[in-house]
Design a protein around this motif. Structure first.
Motif, short mmCIF file in Angstrom:
data_model
loop_
_atom_site.label_atom_id
_atom_site.label_comp_id
_atom_site.label_asym_id
_atom_site.label_seq_id
_atom_site.Cartn_x
_atom_site.Cartn_y
_atom_site.Cartn_z
N VAL A 4 0.53 -1.05 0.26
CA VAL A 4 -0.31 -0.43 0.11
C VAL A 4 0.61 1.18 0.32
CG1 VAL A 4 -1.65 1.39 1.77
CG2 VAL A 4 -1.71 -1.69 1.48
N TRP A 5 0.30 2.32 -0.80
CA TRP A 5 1.09 3.47 -0.85
C TRP A 5 0.53 4.56 -1.22
CZ3 TRP A 5 1.79 7.31 -4.47
CH2 TRP A 5 3.07 8.07 -4.31
N LEU A 6 0.70 5.61 0.11
CA LEU A 6 -0.24 6.92 -0.29
C LEU A 6 0.63 8.44 -0.63
CD1 LEU A 6 -2.41 8.07 1.86
CD2 LEU A 6 -0.57 8.48 3.50
N GLY A 7 0.02 8.18 -1.75
CA GLY A 7 0.10 9.59 -2.84
C GLY A 7 -0.62 9.71 -3.57
N ASP A 8 -0.18 10.56 -4.74
CA ASP A 8 -0.22 10.35 -6.11
C ASP A 8 0.37 9.47 -7.56
OD1 ASP A 8 -0.79 11.50 -8.30
OD2 ASP A 8 -0.45 13.25 -8.03
N ILE A 9 -1.10 8.98 -8.36
CA ILE A 9 -0.43 7.39 -8.66
C ILE A 9 0.02 7.92 -9.76
CG2 ILE A 9 -3.07 8.08 -10.58
CD1 ILE A 9 -2.71 4.97 -9.74
N THR A 10 0.06 9.90 -10.50
CA THR A 10 1.01 9.77 -11.54
C THR A 10 2.58 9.97 -11.01
OG1 THR A 10 0.82 11.94 -10.86
CG2 THR A 10 -1.05 11.07 -12.27
N ARG A 11 2.45 9.88 -9.89
CA ARG A 11 4.47 10.33 -9.49
C ARG A 11 5.34 8.48 -9.62
NH1 ARG A 11 5.61 14.34 -5.97
NH2 ARG A 11 6.89 14.51 -5.86
N LEU A 12 4.40 7.61 -9.76
CA LEU A 12 4.58 5.82 -9.77
C LEU A 12 5.46 5.32 -11.40
CD1 LEU A 12 1.99 3.99 -7.37
CD2 LEU A 12 4.69 5.20 -6.76
N THR A 13 6.73 5.38 -10.47
CA THR A 13 7.92 4.33 -11.90
C THR A 13 7.21 3.06 -11.57
OG1 THR A 13 9.17 6.85 -11.28
CG2 THR A 13 9.78 4.35 -12.95
N VAL A 14 6.32 2.33 -12.58
CA VAL A 14 6.31 1.24 -12.77
C VAL A 14 5.97 1.40 -13.60
CG1 VAL A 14 5.14 1.03 -10.42
CG2 VAL A 14 4.03 2.22 -11.79
N ASP A 15 6.06 -0.34 -14.51
CA ASP A 15 5.08 -0.23 -15.97
C ASP A 15 4.00 -0.04 -16.33
OD1 ASP A 15 7.77 -1.72 -15.86
OD2 ASP A 15 7.12 -3.96 -15.59
N ARG A 95 -9.10 -7.88 -12.14
CA ARG A 95 -8.74 -9.34 -13.26
C ARG A 95 -9.14 -9.01 -14.40
NH1 ARG A 95 -13.63 -12.22 -12.23
NH2 ARG A 95 -14.52 -11.28 -13.86
N ASN A 96 -9.67 -7.85 -15.32
CA ASN A 96 -9.52 -7.62 -17.09
C ASN A 96 -8.09 -6.88 -16.35
OD1 ASN A 96 -10.66 -9.23 -18.28
ND2 ASN A 96 -12.59 -7.99 -17.40
N SER A 97 -7.51 -6.25 -16.04
CA SER A 97 -6.12 -5.29 -15.33
C SER A 97 -5.71 -6.40 -15.24
CB SER A 97 -6.03 -4.21 -14.53
OG SER A 97 -7.03 -3.17 -14.63
N LEU A 98 -5.45 -7.18 -14.25
CA LEU A 98 -4.28 -7.85 -14.24
C LEU A 98 -4.10 -8.96 -15.82
CD1 LEU A 98 -5.37 -8.91 -11.01
CD2 LEU A 98 -3.23 -7.73 -11.55
N MET A 99 -4.58 -9.03 -15.78
CA MET A 99 -4.65 -9.94 -17.43
C MET A 99 -4.12 -9.05 -18.52
SD MET A 99 -8.43 -12.19 -17.31
CE MET A 99 -8.24 -12.19 -19.29
N LEU A 100 -4.81 -8.34 -18.50
CA LEU A 100 -4.11 -6.92 -20.06
C LEU A 100 -2.20 -7.02 -19.54
CD1 LEU A 100 -5.25 -6.04 -22.43
CD2 LEU A 100 -6.20 -3.81 -21.24
N ALA A 101 -2.73 -6.51 -17.89
CA ALA A 101 -0.64 -6.29 -17.65
C ALA A 101 0.42 -7.45 -18.01
CB ALA A 101 -0.75 -6.07 -16.35
N ARG A 102 -0.24 -8.76 -17.82
CA ARG A 102 0.47 -10.20 -18.08
C ARG A 102 0.89 -10.26 -19.63
NH1 ARG A 102 0.70 -12.89 -14.20
NH2 ARG A 102 -1.90 -12.83 -12.63
N GLU A 103 -0.16 -9.77 -20.48
CA GLU A 103 -0.45 -9.85 -21.12
C GLU A 103 0.98 -9.47 -22.26
OE1 GLU A 103 -4.83 -10.77 -22.33
OE2 GLU A 103 -4.26 -9.41 -23.48
N HIS A 104 0.65 -7.80 -21.43
CA HIS A 104 1.80 -6.41 -22.22
C HIS A 104 3.15 -6.79 -21.74
CE1 HIS A 104 -0.86 -4.90 -25.29
NE2 HIS A 104 -1.81 -5.69 -24.62
N GLY A 105 3.20 -8.09 -20.92
CA GLY A 105 4.75 -8.15 -19.94
C GLY A 105 5.67 -6.95 -18.88
N VAL A 106 3.75 -6.63 -18.67
CA VAL A 106 4.29 -6.15 -17.21
C VAL A 106 4.79 -6.29 -15.84
CG1 VAL A 106 2.62 -4.37 -15.38
CG2 VAL A 106 2.39 -4.21 -17.88
N ALA A 107 5.72 -6.48 -15.44
CA ALA A 107 6.39 -6.74 -14.20
C ALA A 107 5.51 -6.12 -12.87
CB ALA A 107 7.58 -6.54 -14.55
N SER A 108 5.17 -4.60 -13.38
CA SER A 108 4.86 -4.07 -11.98
C SER A 108 3.68 -3.07 -12.12
CB SER A 108 6.00 -3.10 -11.42
OG SER A 108 6.54 -2.34 -12.28
#
Ligand code: ADP
Length: 161
Positions: A4-15, A95-108
């Protein structure tokens, strides 16, 4: 792994960051507005070409001006009292967001508290659905649950147990 992280999601460096969009995908208020503002007009251009997304589904775009490489746009349900399939639709958005992430090689991947703002979904109930769904369908992904205020963070921590 879920944190869990508190803050503005637009600042996160994730995939990928997830956007709590509406069915038009043409932008809106809340986290949607913040993501489009930070990404710049090219994001809206790509969203326009997609032509919308039904509730419970997800679509992927580039991240443009964001530190995240992708934005996964999903549409959570509007809360209508709880007997209109809201729980299943919210689970389906995760669930659909996680599936799409996986299909596109997203790790984070980072999620906002989908449906708990303008769409009125009770935040404690939404947090439990988020955690349950990610535990089942988010295996091997590094997942950040983003809280925008302290109350949201507490609901997410409680749901994680
Ligand atoms: P919805 O229409 O799905 O309810 P909202 O954007 O209104 O979407 O709210 C979803 C959640 O996102 C709310 O808990 C709100 O506090 C939170 N939120 C708003 N802006 C941000 C942001 N910049 N980063 C992370 N979370 C945000």
């Amino acid at each position: 792994m879920i944190r869990v992280w508190l803050g503005d999601i637009t600042r996160l460096t994730v995939d990928a960051i997830v956007n709590a969009a509406n069915e038009t995908l043409l932008g809106g208020g809340g986290v949607d507005g913040a993501i489009h503002h930070a990404a710049g007009p090219a994001l809206l251009e790509e969203c326009r070409r997609i032509g919308g997304c039904p509730t419970g589904e997800a679509r992927i775009t580039g991240g443009y001006g964001l530190p995240a490489r992708h934005v996964i746009h999903t549409v959570g349900p509007v809360w209508r009292g709880g007997d209109q399939g809201e729980d299943e639709l919210l689970a389906s958005a995760y669930r659909n967001s996680l599936m799409l992430a996986r299909e596109h090689g997203v790790a984070s991947i980072a999620f906002p508290a989908i449906s708990t703002g303008i769409y009125g979904f009770p935040p404690d109930r939404a947090a439990r659905i988020a955690v349950e769904t990610i535990r089942v369908h988010g295996e091997s992904l590094q997942v950040t649950l983003v809280a925008f205020d302290h109350a949201a963070a507490r609901y997410l921590e409680e749901a994680l147990g």
